[in-house]
Each structure stands twice: as C-alpha cells, then as structure tokens.
Motif scaffolding. Structure first.
Motif, short mmCIF file in Angstrom:
data_model
loop_
_atom_site.label_atom_id
_atom_site.label_comp_id
_atom_site.label_asym_id
_atom_site.label_seq_id
_atom_site.Cartn_x
_atom_site.Cartn_y
_atom_site.Cartn_z
N GLU A 153 -12.73 1.10 8.76
CA GLU A 153 -13.39 1.69 10.06
C GLU A 153 -14.52 0.82 10.31
O GLU A 153 -15.69 1.19 10.69
CB GLU A 153 -13.81 3.13 9.82
N ARG A 189 -7.11 -8.07 20.76
CA ARG A 189 -7.08 -8.51 19.58
C ARG A 189 -8.59 -8.61 18.86
O ARG A 189 -9.40 -8.96 19.69
CB ARG A 189 -6.50 -9.72 19.41
N GLU A 197 -6.26 -7.35 9.09
CA GLU A 197 -6.52 -6.46 10.25
C GLU A 197 -6.35 -5.17 9.79
O GLU A 197 -7.11 -4.10 10.42
CB GLU A 197 -5.43 -7.05 11.22
N ARG A 198 -5.49 -4.89 9.07
CA ARG A 198 -5.31 -3.45 8.43
C ARG A 198 -6.18 -2.87 7.77
O ARG A 198 -6.90 -1.75 7.81
CB ARG A 198 -3.91 -3.17 7.88
N ARG A 242 -2.68 -10.41 8.77
CA ARG A 242 -2.39 -9.07 9.06
C ARG A 242 -2.91 -8.05 7.82
O ARG A 242 -3.23 -7.00 8.62
CB ARG A 242 -0.94 -8.95 9.14
N GLY A 279 -3.87 1.82 7.89
CA GLY A 279 -4.28 0.90 8.81
C GLY A 279 -3.35 0.29 10.09
O GLY A 279 -4.00 -0.64 10.67
N PRO A 304 -4.87 -5.60 -0.62
CA PRO A 304 -3.73 -5.50 -1.60
C PRO A 304 -4.53 -5.69 -2.78
O PRO A 304 -5.42 -6.57 -2.81
CB PRO A 304 -2.78 -6.35 -1.06
N ARG A 315 -9.39 -1.70 9.90
CA ARG A 315 -9.10 -0.25 10.33
C ARG A 315 -9.46 0.67 9.49
O ARG A 315 -9.88 1.62 9.39
CB ARG A 315 -7.63 -0.34 11.19
N ILE A 316 -8.57 0.42 8.15
CA ILE A 316 -8.76 1.48 7.04
C ILE A 316 -10.22 1.68 6.95
O ILE A 316 -10.74 2.63 6.36
CB ILE A 316 -8.11 1.02 5.96
N ASP A 332 0.41 -13.45 6.64
CA ASP A 332 0.36 -12.10 5.96
C ASP A 332 -0.91 -11.80 5.53
O ASP A 332 -1.61 -10.43 5.56
CB ASP A 332 1.12 -12.05 4.64
N ARG A 377 0.93 -0.99 0.12
CA ARG A 377 -0.04 -0.11 -0.08
C ARG A 377 0.88 1.28 -0.01
O ARG A 377 1.74 1.30 0.74
CB ARG A 377 -0.88 -0.16 1.19
N ALA A 411 -11.46 -2.28 -1.30
CA ALA A 411 -10.49 -1.05 -1.59
C ALA A 411 -9.32 -0.77 -0.61
O ALA A 411 -8.43 -0.36 -1.05
CB ALA A 411 -11.46 0.29 -1.44
N ALA A 412 -9.48 -1.48 0.84
CA ALA A 412 -8.44 -1.34 1.75
C ALA A 412 -7.48 -2.40 1.49
O ALA A 412 -6.42 -2.66 2.28
CB ALA A 412 -8.94 -1.44 2.91
#
Lengths: 650, 250
Positions: free
Chosen positions: B39, B51, B32-33, B29, A306, B93, B36-37, B26, A26, B90-91
């Motif tokens: 929301e 967690r 998880e990101r 992870r 993120g 890869p 958050r992106i 991976d 990203r 969208a958030a």
C-alpha cells in the motif's frame, strides 16, 4: 523422499523460461510429507503458463492442504527442452513446490481440460517413472487419477487411469483421501482392494472394474465386474457455492501466464441451453455465489495478491443476478485505491452487456468480444444460441459508439444442418459489423475467429457426425475468400487438429492404444500447432485397425450404445435425444433458470436446485438474447434460504 | 517524466536463490504487485493507461544473483521510508530482499544513465586454477577483445577490452575458481558470460556485488548518490515534502 532441486538447478541454466520450474508463487505452499498424510500431486499436463491459472487445480490444492490427512503439490508438463535435459540427467517428473519426484506421491491426479493434452498425460507418467498402463502398476506405484471436463468421456484414457473423478472435486477429494489413507496405513498392499473401494465412492469411476464388450466396431456394453460397483457413475456437484469460497489464496505466478489476474468465480453452471456447449450441459444447475461473498473474495484477493485486475468468471457472467449493481459497487469501491481493472469474460451479445462493459472499462477500450457462434438466425435456433441480428448490431453499435475500436466475434462452423448460406452469413455479419463501426471511427476493425465444431458427449449434438477436414477447410476458405480485402480479419483453427479432437472427444477404450502410439512416436504438446502432426494420428489409427471416420464423421443412431453412456451428467438420454430432434426442427428452448422446468434430469435426479438470487431474467437478458419468454414470463424460481457461508473467506 | 509531482525514492534489493531464474521484466511485475500489497502511495503517469512511475536500473541476466539491484520509484506523498524496506520485502517473492531505501533528489539522473561501473563475482568451471590464471593474464595483456553478439537480430562486432577494468581470481569453489571483476557499462558493456567465452571456460554461478555511480572523480553507492534534502530541493514546496509545505503556508 527429498527434494530434487540440486539436480534440477543445473538444468535450468540451459532451458528457455527456467522460471516455469521454480514454483515460489505467492500463495504456494511447502507441505510437510508425513506417513499419516495422503500426498497428492496435482498435474496440469500442459505448460506452466497454461496450467498455473487453472482454478479447479488451485481449489483442490488449497482444500487438500487444509486437511490434516492430506497434502498437495503441483506439477506441469515440462517443455521439450526441459524434458530432454531431464531425461539426459535422469531427473524424473517433479513437483514445483518442494521439487519432489512424482513417485514420492500417493496420488498423481491430472486435470483434463482439453483432449489434445492426452499424450502429455502419458509423457508425464513415463517421465515420472510410473508405468503408463494401469494394469502394469504395483504396490509401489502411485494411484493415477484424472478429473476435469474431459472425464465426462473417460474411455480414451481408461487404460492409463486407475480412477476418474466425474464432476466437481471439492467434496469427493476428501473421500478419496480417506480411502488412500487407509490403504497407506495397511502398507499399500492390496491395490485391487483399494481400486474396488474407490469404485464405490459416488462420482468415482474405476475403468478396470468394468468389462467392455464389442459387436464388431459397435460397442455392446460396459458392465461392472462387481455387484457393489455402480452400472452408471453419477457426477458430483456441490449444492451451494457459498460453502466453497476457494481459492482463498490464489496463486500469483512470477512469470506471465494466461489469465494473469485475480479470478473470482461468481457462479457455476449455465442453463442457457446452447446445444453445442458441453460445459453448459455438464455443470448444471446454476449456482450463484452470494454477492457479499463475491465482494469479499474480490477485496481480499486484490489485497493479498497485489493484482490490479480482477475477472468475475462464469460461463456467462452478465447473467449473474444483479450483476449491474455488483459491478457498479466494485468499480466505486476500487475507485478509491484506483487503477483496478474489472473484466467480465464470456459476455452475452446484447446492449445491456455493452453498458456493463462500458461501466468497467472506462479507459483502455481496445477490444470487446462476442460469441454469436453461427452466421444465420436459422442456425442459431438450431444451436439454441438465440441472438437476433438486431441484438448483435445493437451491441456492436453500442461498443463502437462508446469508444471501442475492435470487436472480436467467435463463430463455429460445421454445425448440424449448416448450409453454405449459413456459413456465408458469418461473412455478411462481419462486413455489417465493420460498416457499423466505420460510422463511428475510421479505425474500426473486427476480428472473426472461426473454429471447427467438435460434437461433445452429454450434449444434444452427441449423435452428430462431425464435418470432415476437407469440408471444414472448404468452409473456412470460402469465408477467407469472401472477407479478402475487408476490414474484418479472419482467424481460424486448424481443421486437422479439430479432427483429432473429434477422435478423442467421442472415442472409446480402443482409442487408448492410438494415444499411446502417438505418444511413442514423439507426439506431445499436440495442442501446440508447431508440434501437431496429423499423420502421427492417422498412422496410429491405421496400425490399430480403426477407421477415423467411423469415430469422427459418422452420425450416430438413437439406439447406439455410446462410450460414455455409463457416465452420467444427470441429463437424461431421452431429454438429449428430444432436444436433438427439437434442434433439427429449428426450435429454441428457454432458460429454465427463469422459466418452468423442462426436466432435463439433473435437478430431479440429484435433488439439486438452482441457486439464483433474482427470480427475474436480468435486464435485457433473456429478452435481449431473443429468447421467447411468452411461455413462462417471470416465473419465480425456488430460492434456497439465505445462509451465512460456513467457511467464510479469511 | 520524473519529479514533477511526486516524492522520488531509490530502492536497493538483492536477488538470491531460486528466484534468480526470473527475468528483469518479471522482477518489475513482482515489484508493481508488491507496491500495491504494501500500500505504498504511488504516483502515476498521466494518460490513457496510467502506470506507476517506476524506473529500473541495469537489467540483470536471467540466472544471475545480485547483492545490489536498484530501482527508482515516485510516491505521491512523502512517507517515512524507514518501514518501507520491511513491508516491501514481505510482499516480494522469497529471495528478493529490499536492503535499503532512500529519498532521492528530484530530477536525480536516471539509474540506467548514472551507473557507470558494476562489479561481479563469478565462478569459472576449471580443474586447474593455473589454467584460469594464465588465461586471465593473456586476456588482460591483449590489446583488444573482439566479440560478436546479436543485438536486435543483427550481428555486431565490438571490442569490449576497454570495459574490463579488473579481473582476478578471488577464491576457489568445489568445481573451479571464483573471479572478481569490475566492468564499465559504457560505451559498451560486457558480461561475465562474454568473459567466460573469452577465457574458453564455462561460467557457473554469477553474483553482481556492486553498482557504482561515478561523478566528479568520486565513486558513489547509488542509494547515497543523490540524497534529497530541503537545501537541494530545486524549487519550493511542491517537491520538498510536507515540512516545506507547512513553512510556506505559515
């Protein structure tokens, strides 16, 4: 001039950690290659996991991709399994963004953050089909550049680099891009003229434009070959960090890397004046980022990436003006969204910083790290790391009492004037620290990390003869024996690797042939203990007729021409010599950010000033570290006018 | 623990292209990101290091692609799941696309236990398709297929023949044939790589096409296996969403 992906993909089924080679982070870009754009390949010559987080590389990646006349991609050293697969399949060194061959770029630029990667630089070039020696490159070959802290002594790599950037890269890459662009438009015909042109850009050193003369082993002179090439190349420094809110789109890797978190640089430069610390010497003056910009970079960065962790980075983060307010504010703001961890690497050793740490690490209090660096107060005065034992004990008492169970302490051994009593002081400190911890928790432990000291160019210790391998080993074993059975766990760096770092740190141009021999004998990834072999280096030194001890363990004299004398970090050589003498007299030197200027040379020569928001040393700051402010007290530094960032983070 | 405080949803996603080289860990992870992106209101575990409550389905080998990967996630509030697929995609890869999101029942069986069959389509590198066909016949005709693999550092010998439900050619590629297979995940699983080894032929690209939950003779796509509805909510307002809350309050 296209992607190599179809040739790379089949190799990835056969190598470990194939995601190292796919890019796709990203924040990464797929720049369009056009004749009107200077194409830069930014290389970190170590593994992807070590190189990806490098902030300097990421900053330049963004700046170059924002410009119309340049573009940038990234590459990292392929691990040995991948290198061998690539050589077998005749796949050249490639970028991870669009998977293009290194030779498709106009500039191949290396980030040099550690000396032991030097052989990897040669390997990346060779794997890319680029002649390793600058003199063998022609009009079809890319221009090979390097930057980063190691280039403050560029001589060991001088034979392999076309040009070297000294200091900060944000501004100078624009000038280099323009020169490269003009050369490209002219059909890349006259390489010599391009190099000559580059040599006239402030902050750019072109090794081939200088003649080096020796007097036996001694260096006699390094002289420019043309009148318009400077006899001394000065470092570049950005005056105000507020103008450079980068990276704006920090790369978020798909695989785990070191420092895998959002990193926001809160200030650059450090004037604590620790005499062993090259970073503190070559990055002066202190330039703080405006607090508001820090906040917005944190908030935007978290939202975009993120990540759930952000580090406020610098050489000594607790020294940021109003750090307590900044931290409290960020902790409160993030409390709503929850679960964002804040970390402050490089903390001072005092109770104030423990208070800060407890503010940000409300949970997961596993380990806290301090760096007293030397085992006795006497030796800490010599190195100007003015931490009293009381400071340290108060800090660790605070840490253990507030729930931390493990304290990590960093030390150097082999420092100037170090006697066995100083070395053993490390063991005494370690034992006392554990004792203090046991008052609070039975689980208390301490990790003591000891590194052999390597004298670095542009520091007051640049004249000091490094300890031999045997001497460092003797000291480390002495500590090991003394700490046997203790709750303090000792870790140390391999003195043999420290010795080789010494060869490369203060080497001259003749060391280039040694690096080439080591590389030819298969010595890549030398900073990885499983691949490091001292005998490769000693036999290469022998083959070149060079005496390793002459380079490493010999004390230099005041009148000696040093291999980096024609490179300037702004520090006057007589200031450094004076500070070396003060050091031997065990005199400390206060931090000039809060006390009067002692004229090291940087601000006066380069018309720079500290950019510091508060005229006062932070609470428990200078005093907390034992620095004597009686000579100056709270002296207001001259503040630059408050300004709005020109390039606001978007 | 699932279902105590939150609103569980099940997410189906695909993994195609370069991103096939990242590991299961991976992927976790990256999600998880992405949570958050995007929301998403995540429910967290209690304790020292909270967690997000996420549980992934069966791991996919590094290098494999998939049309059908799943994870279960617990939200702290009941949200409209309609836009979740697009915002997560969208958030995430490039190459990881969320292709379906469904509210699932509280205490729905975990994916790792519930999924009992998986289907793959994979490439076998071979000059002569007849060679592949005859070796497949031989493999299927044999009473057992004993393979040795290392599990937690130990060499384990297992008969995986019972896990192979079907295996047949379904097309050709420029360097071999495509095989389709359906495999049981229990009691012991078998992978396309093991089949390639058994056939004595190298395996090329591998695509997981389906995962199935088999229950009471029915074969269910995981998104549809454990739907949440007010009627099936076990006990009251806390787990049944805002409508139930309102109903109880009135």
């Amino acid at each position: 001039m296209t992607t190599l992906w179809p040739a790379i993909e089949p190799l990835l089924d056969r190598v470990e950690k194939p995601a190292r080679y796919i890019g796709m982070e990203r924040g990464s870009q797929q720049p369009e290659h056009r004749p009107g754009r200077a194409a830069w390949l930014l290389v970190y010559p170590d593994t992807y996991e070590i190189g990806l987080p490098n902030q300097g590389l990421q900053i330049l990646y963004e700046i170059l991709n924002e410009r119309d006349d340049s573009l940038a991609e990234r590459a990292y050293a392929p691990w040995l399994d991948m290198e061998s697969a690539m050589r077998d399949a005749r796949v050249p060194f490639f970028s991870v963004d669009t998977h293009r061959a290194a030779r498709d770029f106009d500039v191949v630029a290396f980030n040099l953050s550690a000396e032991l990667v030097y052989t990897n630089v040669l390997n990346c070039l060779d794997l890319g089909g680029v002649p390793i020696r600058a003199v063998d490159r022609g009009s079809d070959d890319p221009v090979v550049i390097a930057g980063g802290h190691c280039t403050f002594n560029p001589e060991p790599l001088a034979d392999f680099l076309d040009a070297v950037v000294i200091g900060e890269g944000e501004e100078v890459v624009a000038q280099i891009t323009e020169a490269i662009g003009a050369w490209k438009r002219a059909g890349r015909s006259d390489r010599e003229a391009l190099l000559h042109e580059l040599a006239t850009i402030s902050g750019v050193y072109v090794p081939s434009m200088y003649d080096v003369e020796y007097d036996g082993m001694a260096l006699r002179s390094v002289t420019p070959r043309y009148a318009d090439v400077p006899a001394r190349v000065d470092k570049r420094t950005v005056a105000d960090l507020a103008d450079w809110p980068y990276p704006k789109h920090q790369l978020v890797p798909l695989v785990e890397v070191v420092h895998d978190r959002l990193n926001v640089e809160i200030f650059r430069g450090c004037t604590r004046g620790c005499r062993f610390c090259q970073a503190g010497m070559i990055t002066r003056p202190v330039r703080e980022r405006p607090e508001e910009q820090v906040r917005s970079m944190v908030v935007d960065g978290l939202k975009r990436s993120g990540y759930d962790e952000v580090a406020l980075t610098s050489l000594s983060s607790a020294d940021f003006s109003g750090i307590d307010g900044l931290v409290a504010g960020l902790v409160n703001e993030q409390a709503g969204t929850g679960r964002v961890a804040l970390s402050l690497p490089s903390l001072r050793v005092d109770a104030f910083t423990v208070g800060l740490a407890s503010e940000i690490q409300k949970v997961r209090r596993t380990g806290l790290t301090f760096a007293p660096e030397a085992g006795s107060w006497r030796l800490r005065q010599v190195i100007n790391k003015l931490i009293t034992e009381e400071d340290l004990y108060a800090a660790v008492d605070g840490a253990y009492s507030q729930g931390w169970r493990r304290v990590k302490l960093y030390f150097l051994t082999g420092l100037p004037t170090e006697m066995d009593a100083d070395t053993m002081g490390i063991a005494e400190l370690a034992k006392t620290v554990v004792e203090i911890g046991r008052k609070h928790t039975k689980a208390a432990s301490a990790t003591i990390s000891v590194g052999g000291y390597v004298p670095k160019p542009h520091t007051p210790f640049q004249w000091f003869g490094q300890n031999s391998i045997a001497e460092l080993q003797r000291k480390i074993f002495m500590l090991r024996d003394s700490l046997r059975g203790s709750k303090a766990k000792l870790k140390w760096h391999d003195p043999e690797a420290t010795f080789v770092e010494g060869i490369c740190s203060r080497g001259d141009r003749r060391i280039g042939r040694v690096i080439e021999r080591v590389w030819r004998s298969g010595g890549t990834f030398q900073e990885w203990s499983e691949h490091f072999r001292l005998d490769r280096w000693t036999s290469a030194m022998e083959a070149e007729g060079l005496d390793a001890d002459w380079y490493v363990t010999r004390h230099r004299t005041e009148d000696e021409v040093l291999p980096w004398d024609h490179i300037a970090a702004g520090l006057h050589k007589d200031f450094l010599w004076q500070d070396w003498k003060e050091s031997l007299a065990e005199h400390g030197l206060p931090d000039c950010r809060w006390t009067p200027c002692y004229d090291c040379g940087v601000c006066t020569d380069y018309a720079l000033e500290h950019v510091v928001a508060s005229p006062l040393a932070p609470a428990g700051g200078s005093q907390g570290t034992g620095q004597d402010l009686s000579t100056g007290g709270a002296v207001p530094v001259q503040l630059l006018p408050t300004r709005t960032p020109v390039k606001a983070a978007t | 623990m699932r279902g105590d405080t939150g609103f569980p949803i099940r997410v189906r996603f695909s993994k195609h292209g370069k991103v096939r080289f990242i590991s299961h860990r991976d992927i976790a992870r990256a999600f998880e990101r992405a949570f958050r992106i995007a929301e998403l209101p995540l429910a967290f575990t209690l304790g020292f290091s909270p967690r997000p409550k996420v549980s992934f389905g069966l791991a996919l080998s590094v290098g494999f692609e998939s049309d059908a990967e799943y994870l279960d996630l617990e939200l702290s509030t009941d949200v409209d799941v309609e836009p979740v697929a697009a915002s997560l995609t969208a958030a995430l890869p490039e190459g990881i696309d969320v292709t379906g999101v469904a509210r699932i029942a509280d205490r729905a069986p975990a994916l790792q236990e519930a999924v009992s069959a998986v289907q793959y389509r994979f490439e076998i590198v071979v000059d002569d398709p007849e060679v592949a066909a005859s070796r497949i016949d031989a493999l299927l005709a044999a009473p057992d297929l004993v393979i040795t693999r290392s599990r937690k550092g130990k060499q384990v010998v297992e008969d995986v023949r019972p896990a192979i439900r079907t295996l047949q050619p379904c097309g050709t590629t420029d360097r071999g044939v495509l095989l389709a297979t359906e495999l049981s995940t229990r009691p012991t699983g078998v992978r396309p790589g093991d089949l390639g080894t058994a056939l004595g032929l190298p395996v090329g690209r591998v695509l997981r096409t389906h995962q199935w939950i088999e229950r009471d003779g029915a074969r269910l796509e995981p998104l549809e296996a454990d739907p949440r509805s007010p009627a099936t909510a076990p006990d009251g307002a806390e787990t049944a969403g805002p409508h139930a809350l309102q109903a109880r309050a009135s």
